[in-house]
Motif scaffolding. Sequence first.
Motif, mmCIF file in Angstrom:
data_model
loop_
_atom_site.group_PDB
_atom_site.id
_atom_site.type_symbol
_atom_site.label_atom_id
_atom_site.label_comp_id
_atom_site.label_asym_id
_atom_site.label_seq_id
_atom_site.Cartn_x
_atom_site.Cartn_y
_atom_site.Cartn_z
ATOM 1 N N THR A 1 12.188 -3.335 -72.421
ATOM 2 C CA THR A 1 10.739 -3.290 -72.230
ATOM 3 C C THR A 1 10.215 -4.301 -71.224
ATOM 4 O O THR A 1 9.012 -4.317 -70.938
ATOM 5 C CB THR A 1 10.013 -3.506 -73.570
ATOM 6 N N GLY A 2 11.076 -5.157 -70.669
ATOM 7 C CA GLY A 2 10.631 -6.195 -69.757
ATOM 8 C C GLY A 2 10.711 -5.776 -68.300
ATOM 9 O O GLY A 2 10.988 -4.609 -67.961
ATOM 10 N N TYR A 3 10.498 -6.733 -67.427
ATOM 11 C CA TYR A 3 10.387 -6.466 -65.992
ATOM 12 C C TYR A 3 11.723 -6.062 -65.373
ATOM 13 O O TYR A 3 11.764 -5.228 -64.473
ATOM 14 C CB TYR A 3 9.857 -7.725 -65.294
ATOM 15 N N TYR A 4 12.809 -6.680 -65.835
ATOM 16 C CA TYR A 4 14.150 -6.365 -65.313
ATOM 17 C C TYR A 4 15.017 -5.849 -66.464
ATOM 18 O O TYR A 4 15.814 -6.597 -67.033
ATOM 19 C CB TYR A 4 14.807 -7.608 -64.711
ATOM 20 N N PRO A 5 14.864 -4.588 -66.865
ATOM 21 C CA PRO A 5 15.592 -4.084 -68.036
ATOM 22 C C PRO A 5 17.109 -4.122 -67.833
ATOM 23 O O PRO A 5 17.663 -3.371 -67.031
ATOM 24 C CB PRO A 5 15.076 -2.656 -68.193
ATOM 25 N N VAL A 6 17.756 -4.987 -68.567
ATOM 26 C CA VAL A 6 19.192 -5.200 -68.417
ATOM 27 C C VAL A 6 19.971 -3.909 -68.653
ATOM 28 O O VAL A 6 20.995 -3.670 -68.001
ATOM 29 C CB VAL A 6 19.659 -6.311 -69.382
ATOM 30 N N PHE A 7 19.499 -3.078 -69.560
ATOM 31 C CA PHE A 7 20.234 -1.862 -69.896
ATOM 32 C C PHE A 7 20.463 -1.002 -68.649
ATOM 33 O O PHE A 7 21.582 -0.538 -68.405
ATOM 34 C CB PHE A 7 19.469 -1.067 -70.956
ATOM 35 N N GLN A 8 19.424 -0.782 -67.852
ATOM 36 C CA GLN A 8 19.602 -0.029 -66.612
ATOM 37 C C GLN A 8 20.190 -0.892 -65.501
ATOM 38 O O GLN A 8 20.979 -0.413 -64.678
ATOM 39 C CB GLN A 8 18.271 0.557 -66.138
ATOM 40 N N LEU B 1 6.348 0.254 -60.117
ATOM 41 C CA LEU B 1 5.895 1.009 -61.285
ATOM 42 C C LEU B 1 5.828 0.139 -62.540
ATOM 43 O O LEU B 1 5.522 0.632 -63.626
ATOM 44 C CB LEU B 1 6.823 2.199 -61.524
ATOM 45 N N THR B 2 6.105 -1.144 -62.404
ATOM 46 C CA THR B 2 6.070 -2.038 -63.562
ATOM 47 C C THR B 2 4.675 -2.067 -64.169
ATOM 48 O O THR B 2 3.678 -2.116 -63.463
ATOM 49 C CB THR B 2 6.462 -3.463 -63.146
ATOM 50 N N GLY B 3 4.617 -2.057 -65.487
ATOM 51 C CA GLY B 3 3.336 -2.149 -66.178
ATOM 52 C C GLY B 3 2.762 -0.813 -66.577
ATOM 53 O O GLY B 3 1.841 -0.748 -67.403
ATOM 54 N N ILE B 4 3.265 0.266 -66.004
ATOM 55 C CA ILE B 4 2.793 1.597 -66.382
ATOM 56 C C ILE B 4 3.693 2.137 -67.489
ATOM 57 O O ILE B 4 4.917 2.165 -67.326
ATOM 58 C CB ILE B 4 2.810 2.547 -65.178
ATOM 59 N N PRO B 5 3.130 2.547 -68.609
ATOM 60 C CA PRO B 5 3.970 3.097 -69.685
ATOM 61 C C PRO B 5 4.582 4.427 -69.273
ATOM 62 O O PRO B 5 3.880 5.440 -69.175
ATOM 63 C CB PRO B 5 2.986 3.261 -70.853
ATOM 64 N N GLN B 6 5.859 4.420 -69.023
ATOM 65 C CA GLN B 6 6.546 5.635 -68.588
ATOM 66 C C GLN B 6 6.942 6.453 -69.821
ATOM 67 O O GLN B 6 8.081 6.415 -70.277
ATOM 68 C CB GLN B 6 7.775 5.281 -67.750
ATOM 69 N N GLU B 7 5.974 7.191 -70.350
ATOM 70 C CA GLU B 7 6.220 8.006 -71.534
ATOM 71 C C GLU B 7 5.291 9.217 -71.505
ATOM 72 O O GLU B 7 4.306 9.245 -70.772
ATOM 73 C CB GLU B 7 5.983 7.193 -72.808
ATOM 74 N N GLY B 8 5.645 10.211 -72.284
ATOM 75 C CA GLY B 8 4.794 11.397 -72.381
ATOM 76 C C GLY B 8 5.139 12.508 -71.423
ATOM 77 O O GLY B 8 4.567 13.603 -71.512
ATOM 78 N N ARG C 1 12.376 3.297 -75.341
ATOM 79 C CA ARG C 1 11.273 2.389 -75.008
ATOM 80 C C ARG C 1 9.995 2.668 -75.811
ATOM 81 O O ARG C 1 9.389 1.726 -76.344
ATOM 82 C CB ARG C 1 11.007 2.453 -73.504
ATOM 83 N N PRO C 2 9.542 3.917 -75.959
ATOM 84 C CA PRO C 2 8.330 4.145 -76.746
ATOM 85 C C PRO C 2 8.459 3.685 -78.192
ATOM 86 O O PRO C 2 7.498 3.176 -78.785
ATOM 87 C CB PRO C 2 8.126 5.671 -76.662
ATOM 88 N N TRP C 3 9.641 3.852 -78.757
ATOM 89 C CA TRP C 3 9.878 3.425 -80.139
ATOM 90 C C TRP C 3 9.770 1.905 -80.261
ATOM 91 O O TRP C 3 9.193 1.389 -81.213
ATOM 92 C CB TRP C 3 11.258 3.921 -80.577
ATOM 93 N N LEU C 4 10.311 1.192 -79.282
ATOM 94 C CA LEU C 4 10.240 -0.270 -79.302
ATOM 95 C C LEU C 4 8.809 -0.761 -79.100
ATOM 96 O O LEU C 4 8.376 -1.740 -79.727
ATOM 97 C CB LEU C 4 11.147 -0.849 -78.215
#
Length: 411
Positions: free
Chosen positions: A197-204, A276-283, A163-166
């Motif tokens: 990166t969207g609201y309903y990430p299909v990957f998960q 938790l939507t909208g918060i960058p989950q990184e770092g 996600r951070p890379w995208l």
Amino acid sequence: MTSRNAARLARTTGSQPGAGRLHGVDAARGLALLGMMATHLLPTFQSNADLTPTWIGLTFSGRAAALFAVLAGVGLALSTGKQKPLAGPELSAARRGVALRALVIAAVGLTLGGVEVNLAIILVHYGVLFLCVLPFLGMGLKRLLAWAGGWILGSPVLAYLLRPWLLAAEPPLQLGHNPSWEDLATPSRLLADLFFTGYYPVFQWLSYLLVGLVVGRLMLGKAMLPAFLLVAGSVAAVLSKALGVAAMEDWGGRAALEKVLNSPGYPLHSVLQVNLTGIPQEGSWWWLASAAPHSGTTLDLVHTSAVAVAVIGACLLLGRLAEWVDLDLLLPLRGPGAMTLSLYTVHVWVVSGFYLKPLPAGWTEDGMYFAQAATAIVVGMVFVLLKWRGPLEWLGHAANQAGRGQVRNLR
């Protein structure tokens, strides 16, 4: 022949629309629809400065949409052989039917994406999930269990790394709005948003359909299975949420994440409870220890999947009770549950009519919700009693039958 036996015979022989459907599954789907409508129309946070969660946010946020997705997997399992998955030409035909139905759902979602509304519309993601689950439709229970477990454990980690890379791309590979037809012109951005990166990430979110396939491959007609689903789902839901809360509050997770956010006074405690939507989950790897709704972590996926399984078990038990007393106790829920695509679409369209506008005089948010929920229940009951399909359900069914080469069977 009694009326109860006649109804059972009709469901077995397919003499009515939706033949063979378990009423409890439709009831759970109706409950998911009403729950999603609640999160759309009723506040999930109070309007004070500290964003105190409301009971709507604490109850339905993340869980209603997950139930919707798990039920999609259950429905696919029931339509592709139940506990004995289809194989060979029958499986290929079923996959073509599911693919065409998925395109119908996605097309409806892309069309709704063009309206101005402050809702995260799930339909495009829902259609893409149907396409992604196609390779799993021929699998038996043991393989599905392995895939579901592995996907729940592994997909959040891979998403966290990608996600951070995208988002670092220029421009970021994120839409920031509901997918629409115009977004087909930027396929890389659209696909990145849909999957990561969207609201309903299909990957998960594929995890939910895999869990649903597992549930649907079980012998749902067995006497004790609904009780097992209710108990096992409840236990798993409580344990996963308790573990996530302990990680955040007792083991230092929230404190570490507040340092990463570097935003003094931000009510992270409240957000972790609701959305938790909208918060960058990184770092920080601590993000993966959360069980927050819409975080897409392993604990979130386990908790929301388990809640869905428990709800399905409870609805199946209520269905058994309804058969025992010979009274359709589930009709108010299974009615809207049998035509969720049509009712969800109308719901989004109605809400869009009030976007950035005040509610009509005398109306409140509560009143708007109960009016729409009551309408959905009444319309759904009427359609079920008249043995009609919803208009968009008919279109999806026609696409499914066309893909299977059964265009004559469109009732």
